[in-house]
Design an enzyme around this catalytic site. Structure first.
Site, mmCIF file in Angstrom:
data_model
loop_
_atom_site.group_PDB
_atom_site.id
_atom_site.type_symbol
_atom_site.label_atom_id
_atom_site.label_comp_id
_atom_site.label_asym_id
_atom_site.label_seq_id
_atom_site.Cartn_x
_atom_site.Cartn_y
_atom_site.Cartn_z
ATOM 1 N N LYS A 28 36.057 0.840 67.464
ATOM 2 C CA LYS A 28 35.253 -0.077 68.274
ATOM 3 C C LYS A 28 34.335 -0.880 67.370
ATOM 4 O O LYS A 28 33.428 -0.323 66.731
ATOM 5 C CB LYS A 28 34.394 0.681 69.297
ATOM 6 C CG LYS A 28 33.654 -0.258 70.260
ATOM 7 C CD LYS A 28 32.548 0.439 71.035
ATOM 8 C CE LYS A 28 31.247 0.407 70.277
ATOM 9 N NZ LYS A 28 30.655 -0.957 70.180
ATOM 10 N N GLU A 87 27.260 7.273 58.300
ATOM 11 C CA GLU A 87 26.627 6.401 57.307
ATOM 12 C C GLU A 87 25.552 5.640 58.057
ATOM 13 O O GLU A 87 25.842 4.758 58.864
ATOM 14 C CB GLU A 87 27.663 5.463 56.676
ATOM 15 C CG GLU A 87 27.188 4.814 55.387
ATOM 16 C CD GLU A 87 26.552 3.454 55.614
ATOM 17 O OE1 GLU A 87 25.302 3.410 55.686
ATOM 18 O OE2 GLU A 87 27.291 2.474 55.724
ATOM 19 N N CYS A 144 22.232 -1.995 55.206
ATOM 20 C CA CYS A 144 21.659 -0.645 55.272
ATOM 21 C C CYS A 144 21.116 -0.189 53.924
ATOM 22 O O CYS A 144 20.165 0.597 53.862
ATOM 23 C CB CYS A 144 22.697 0.346 55.787
ATOM 24 S SG CYS A 144 24.256 0.315 54.883
ATOM 25 N N GLU A 170 12.993 1.143 58.671
ATOM 26 C CA GLU A 170 13.994 0.164 58.257
ATOM 27 C C GLU A 170 13.806 -1.123 59.061
ATOM 28 O O GLU A 170 13.940 -1.132 60.281
ATOM 29 C CB GLU A 170 15.399 0.729 58.497
ATOM 30 C CG GLU A 170 16.503 -0.151 57.970
ATOM 31 C CD GLU A 170 17.883 0.466 58.158
ATOM 32 O OE1 GLU A 170 18.765 0.213 57.329
ATOM 33 O OE2 GLU A 170 18.070 1.195 59.158
#
Length: 827
Positions: free
Chosen positions: A193, A267, A301, A398
């Site tokens: 997906k 991840e 990331c 983040e």
């Protein structure tokens, strides 16, 4: 004339260099800008349940895309399951040819793919064209090679089965290749997906897979939002989940899969340090920052979002950064001269703006260049925040945008401390002309990838993945292939086997249904009543109570015997019901003390030379041998004389085996297609909690603890509840084998309670559970807080007497994590 040329050079403005999107527009129009799912080799019709995907640079609706519901997900999984036997039956060479064909078709359609990615994602066409597309092709080429060599390089392994994959919106094409290529090479079938913000390039790749004749059902692409992803994660017929995305969603997936046997790789997010020492080439470091934080609008990331600069050069470096930021161009992503494109969606745009405001409110100084901005679209100026506190929100969370936060340090030790002052551990950069300093710091930073004098370099041959709350598992390289394989014995022989409980002894035991108060005595149903008179226990050579009731077995914490905090012990019975002694009843305070002892010695033990660790394991074997008759005799009370002797002898062999492996399970050097070498270093995970099995109490304990300490980990072990009095013999062996205090800590008690405490403890880096199915689920659920690594037997029974199952590389891989350090060479 010279003066005129110089003047023109400094005043010259970039002219527009737009990429022609005509071919992509034709492709969209040919599909009437509506797309269904690719299931079982066919496209579904676009139904009422759909969503729009937009160009973030203009707000233009690009297409309408179907949203998969539970029925669509089920159809895709059934198609993948039906295709699995045929795909697995192909030779490695046959699968390699399909992957090679995918690589060639990606190259043939490279411009279309790049333009479509830029339209849908908002990233610069230069990045899509020059970075993403070549890496997509590279991954399919590289994994065609692994498919070809599978039997030779992974003997005894087989594919996991049906794999569910969920990929993010920041690198839609690249994440597709990272996930799909190794899965197919290993012989799995896939249900993938893409993110709802960026589904179009995955759809085009599905068309390419159809063009090359990939068998129906091998690759299934379904679209949708979080609900669709949840349906994939929760589907009972999926064998593995591979997810790239936020840490918050990673926790949700860990929880959703905790009570299943699904293999899981995550991840997740990052807050990567970009460390600049005072001897660094500052101009190169500035260019590295451009690639580190403003690449893909900072929506990466592993972006180098935390600048740590040595105090003496901080202002000088800040001036250079500001000057360079003035030259960055923000605008239409299809313009080849643009550096920074559009933020992917309004939700992300608003979040970045809000975090910048939070940073300023918490004391940071915000600086943005005076650059021309487009009149419409989701564009943000590159941003520098200085004077940031290490504890501030923008230093810990983040941001996932073009925002650099800066802090200073004085010494390399302080730099390491600041770098590791985060819950994440995905990537890091170290800039120094002193290779000794650079590699020393790189080895100490808790990150899965470290670039030396470089940033954001990737290759299919080099593993990528994080430590701590950046997830676990690796993508790329040989280590990435193991994520899609499992030992054939585990797959074929143990799938249907559950843990077989030992026969209940006649006397009371510390079972899962026993009530144990935190600060009170254990309640044992059916325990003999104490009438105030001591039991009359004969002592002699024929006494079945070989331990003697007056034998005091304590916890083993920090290299010392320690009384249980609870102040209670519990009775331990032989197989015939005879009481053989009492074991200490551990509680959460004992676990706290054991974890603290393990953490205190973890760094020193990890740095101990591998040869030194090997010698200590040999000493353990030597000292065990000296006590063979005594230990076998006491173990026989639980498992019988024959098994006791076999367990002991196999245990000695295990000790020798892991002593041998200690300095031989080494890393490797990758050779990416650039002037770099990548050092794939196998590092200790840290502090490992181990719930030991009941069925082979001595051999199971040694088979788990020894590989962990051989690789430099410290251990908190919960021994078999039924045989916990044996721990007294084990810690006496450790004491006489030069094993530093705190490397192995043993806390006896109720595994279900102690295991839960260990799984929830933030200073435990990994949990291994080799007990029943309930214990496996319990430690997975408990691990969610800091997303520690979890390895369990999934409630299956291992044959501890079979070295193919219970010894070797399979255990050593779980006792290590790989850090890839990229080091440039040449001028």
């Amino acid at each position: 004339m010279a003066s005129s040329i110089v003047e023109k050079f400094y005043s010259m403005e970039y002219g527009p260099a737009p990429e022609d999107a005509g071919e992509v527009v034709k492709w969209l129009d040919a599909h009437k800008r509506a797309f269904g799912h690719y299931i079982d080799g066919a496209w579904t019709a676009v139904g009422k349940n759909s969503f729009e995907t937009k160009n973030p640079a203009t707000g233009e609706v690009l297409a309408k895309v179907s949203t998969a519901d539970a029925a669509d997900v089920d159809a895709a999984v059934k198609a993948a399951r039906a295709a699995l036997p045929g795909w697995q039956a192909l030779t490695g060479h046959q699968r390699a040819r399909y992957l090679y064909a995918m690589a060639r078709q990606v190259q043939k359609h490279s411009r279309k793919l790049a333009v479509l990615e830029t339209l849908d994602n908002g990233k610069s066409i230069r990045e899509s064209r020059d970075i993403d597309i070549p890496l997509v092709a590279r991954h399919f080429y590289h994994h065609a090679g692994w498919a070809q060599l599978l039997e030779e390089e992974f003997p005894g392994y087989t594919s996991v089965g049906v794999v569910g994959q969920i990929i993010p919106w920041n690198f839609p094409l690249l994440m597709f290749a990272w996930k799909v290529a190794p899965a197919l090479a290993a012989g799995n079938t896939v249900v993938i997906k893409p993110a709802e913000f960026t589904p179009l390039s995955a759809i085009l790749l599905a068309e390419i897979a159809d063009e090359i004749g990939l068998p129906a059902g091998v690759l299934n692409v379904i679209n949708g939002d979080g609900a669709t992803g949840a349906a994939i994660v929760e589907h009972k017929d999926i064998d593995k989940i591979a997810f790239t995305g936020s840490t918050e969603v990673g926790r949700i997936i860990r929880k959703a899969t905790a009570k299943t046997t699904k293999k899981l790789s995550l991840e997740l997010g990052g807050k990567s340090p970009f460390i600049v020492f005072d001897d660094a080439d500052l101009d190169s470091a500035v260019e590295g920052l451009v690639d580190g934080i403003w690449f893909n609008q900072g929506q990466v990331c592993c972006a180098g979002s935390r600048l740590l600069v040595q105090e003496r050069i901080a202002e000088k470096l800040y001036d250079k950064i500001r000057s360079r930021m003035e030259t960055l161009r923000v605008g239409s992503p299809l313009d080849k001269a643009i550096d920074i494109g559009a933020i992917v969606d309004q939700v992300q745009y608003d979040r970045i703006k809000s975090l910048i405001q939070t940073g300023v409110a918490e004391g940071a100084t915000c600086w943005q260049p005076d650059v021309t901005m487009p009149e419409k679209g989701l564009f943000l100026k590159p941003t520098l925040l200085t004077g940031v506190s290490p504890a501030s929100t923008v230093a810990q969370e983040e941001i996932f945008g073009p925002v650099l936060v800066a802090m200073t340090f004085r010494t390399p030790a302080e730099a390491v401390e600041l770098a590791n002052n985060t819950t994440y551990g995905l990537a890091a950069c170290v800039w120094s002309e002193n290779i000794n300093v650079a590699l020393d710091v790189a080895a100490q930073v808790k990150a899965g990838v470290v670039w030396v004098n470089a940033t954001n370099l990737f290759d299919a041959a080099c593993g990528f993945g994080g430590y701590r709350e950046s997830g676990y598992g690796r993508e790329g390289g040989k280590e990435g292939m193991y994520e899609y394989l499992e030992p054939r014995w585990l797959h074929d022989e143990l799938k249907a086997k559950a843990v077989v409980a030992l026969p209940e002894p006649e006397g009371p035991t510390l079972g899962d249904d026993d009530a144990v108060a935190e600060d009170g005595p254990p309640a044992f149903d059916g325990a003999p009543a104490f009438d105030g008179a001591p039991a009359q226990i004969p002592f002699g050579n024929d006494n079945k109570n070989a331990f003697g009731i007056d034998r005091t077995v304590k916890q083993y914490i920090g290299g010392k015997q320690a009384r249980p905090d609870s102040g209670y012990s519990y009775p331990v019975y032989a197989a015939d019901g005879t009481m053989v002694g009492e074991a200490p009843l551990g509680n959460r305070k004992d676990i706290r003390n054991a974890v603290e002892a393990a953490r205190n010695t973890a760094a020193k033990w990890a740095k101990t030379a591998a040869h030194g660790r090997a010698q200590i394991l040999y000493f353990i074997a030597e000292n065990l041998m000296q006590r063979r008759a005594e230990i076998v005799g006491k173990l026989a009370a639980f498992v019988g004389a024959e098994q006791a002797a076999i367990e002991f002898d196999y245990g000695i062999e295990r000790a020798f085996s892991y002593a041998a492996w200690a300095d031989k399970f080494e890393g490797s050097v990758h050779n990416p297609p650039m002037r770099m070498v990548t050092l794939a270093m196998k590092e200790a995970i840290g502090t490992v909690a181990i719930l030991c099995p009941d069925d082979a109490p001595l051999l199971g304990f040694l088979s788990l603890v020894l590989p962990a300490i051989a690789m430099g980990n410290t251990v908190v072990a919960v021994p078999s509840e039924r045989c916990a009095t044996l721990m007294g013999e084990l810690y006496q062996v450790f004491d006489t084998s030069d094993l530093p205090g705190g490397v192995v800590n043993i806390v006896a008690g109720k595994a279900s309670e102690l295991g839960k405490t260990l799984a929830e403890h933030d200073d435990i880096d990994a949990v291994w559970s080799f007990r029943d199915e309930a214990a496996s689920a319990m430690v997975k659920l408990g691990s969610i807080g800091n997303l520690k690594q979890v390895w369990t037997n999934e409630g299956r029974q291992l044959d501890w007497f079979d070295p193919a199952q219970a010894e070797g590389r399979y255990f050593l891989r779980h006792a290590t994590q790989i850090k890839n350090i990229w080091v440039p060479y040449g001028e």
